[in-house]
Design a protein around this motif. Structure first.
Motif, PDB file in Angstrom:
ATOM      1  N   ALA A 110       2.025  -7.820 -12.014  1.00 42.48           N
ATOM      2  CA  ALA A 110       1.944  -6.868 -13.114  1.00 42.48           C
ATOM      3  C   ALA A 110       2.489  -5.496 -12.771  1.00 42.48           C
ATOM      4  N   SER A 111       2.529  -5.157 -11.493  1.00 33.87           N
ATOM      5  CA  SER A 111       3.019  -3.836 -11.115  1.00 33.87           C
ATOM      6  C   SER A 111       3.824  -3.952  -9.835  1.00 33.87           C
ATOM      7  N   LEU A 112       4.454  -2.866  -9.450  1.00 29.90           N
ATOM      8  CA  LEU A 112       5.284  -2.884  -8.245  1.00 29.90           C
ATOM      9  C   LEU A 112       4.456  -2.873  -6.965  1.00 29.90           C
ATOM     10  N   THR A 113       3.141  -2.845  -7.092  1.00 28.99           N
ATOM     11  CA  THR A 113       2.303  -2.845  -5.892  1.00 28.99           C
ATOM     12  C   THR A 113       1.271  -3.959  -5.870  1.00 28.99           C
ATOM     13  N   LEU A 166       0.791  -1.226   0.000  1.00 31.29           N
ATOM     14  CA  LEU A 166       0.000   0.000   0.000  1.00 31.29           C
ATOM     15  C   LEU A 166       0.825   1.280   0.000  1.00 31.29           C
ATOM     16  N   ASP A 167       1.993   1.247   0.578  1.00 26.07           N
ATOM     17  CA  ASP A 167       2.741   2.490   0.727  1.00 26.07           C
ATOM     18  C   ASP A 167       4.199   2.362   0.322  1.00 26.07           C
ATOM     19  N   PHE A 168       4.517   1.322  -0.445  1.00 24.48           N
ATOM     20  CA  PHE A 168       5.882   1.189  -0.946  1.00 24.48           C
ATOM     21  C   PHE A 168       5.873   0.336  -2.206  1.00 24.48           C
ATOM     22  N   GLN A 169       6.945   0.428  -2.948  1.00 28.03           N
ATOM     23  CA  GLN A 169       7.076  -0.376  -4.160  1.00 28.03           C
ATOM     24  C   GLN A 169       7.750  -1.701  -3.817  1.00 28.03           C
TER      25      GLN A 169
END
Lengths: 120, 112
Positions: free
Chosen positions: A72-75, A26-29
């Protein structure tokens, strides 16, 4: 900081259906995410390592066609249990790592709250 | 791969006493050793960790010691309280792939 969420927190499904579990930082990659399975009164068993933009690396004995992982994404990483059967009933936990990012503690993993899967 | 063994599997202590959990690992290349506390149905929570360049680390009532030569590390909880009751897992991690290998867990019960 370093909060990881999972959705859903629990799911009940019929045998033969597929279930998708989402893991979000939620708050970092999160360059790397890990998927674990935990049976009652047992330890966490690593299923696979998921790196953003590349194919997941599965541990020995884990069927990649049954447990589909997408990062698919860094999160966001997802785990899809395909054609679920009662023996797949378990507690699935993801974790996220900032390994590879400058200044990060490369080893530390931040765990999601887990998803309880029950297959009838 | 890395193999982590943890003992004991269960531990019952009187409130106020100390609890000690021991783990051994097989691969001398492992360099990061976290300890997690897990309550029933919840996520593992990191309570303390230690790197291979340090022999001991302490955080209030919790301490961890590492013996690289013998490849074992231990968790020490002093002045135990009922809220310390949980399952504790040790783990070991390689420097390159960051994967964690977990011990089997220790169920700690603190008797009031």
């Amino acid at each position: 900081g370093a909060v990881v969420s999972q959705h859903p927190s629990w799911v009940i499904c019929k045998s033969g259906t597929s279930v998708k579990i989402e893991c979000r930082s939620l708050d970092f990659q999160a360059t790397t995410m890990f998927w674990y399975r935990q049976f009652p009164k047992q330890s966490l068993m690593l299923m696979a390592t998921s790196n953003e933009g590349s194919k997941a690396t599965y541990e020995q004995g884990v069927e990649k066609d049954k447990f589909l992982i997408n990062h698919a994404s860094l999160t966001l990483s997802t785990l899809t249990v395909t054609s679920a059967h009662p023996e797949d009933s378990s507690f699935y936990i993801c974790s996220a790592s900032r390994a590879g990012l400058a200044g990060a503690n490369h080893n530390e993993q931040f765990f999601g709250p887990g998803t309880r899967l029950t297959v009838l | 791969g890395e193999n982590v063994e943890q003992h004991p599997s269960t531990l019952s202590v009187q409130e106020g006493d100390s609890a000690v959990i021991k783990c051994t690992y097989s691969d001398s290349a492992s360099n990061y050793f976290p300890w997690y506390k897990q309550e029933l149905g919840k996520r593992p929570q990191l309570i303390i960790d230690i790197r291979s360049n340090v022999g001991e680390k302490k955080d209030q009532r919790i301490a961890v010691t590492l013996n690289k030569t013998a490849k074992h590390f231990s968790l020490h909880i002093t002045e135990t309280q009922p809220e310390d009751s949980a399952v504790y897992f040790c783990a070991a991690s390689y420097p390159n792939d960051y994967k964690l290998s977990f011990g089997a867990g220790t169920t700690v019960t603190v008797r009031a």
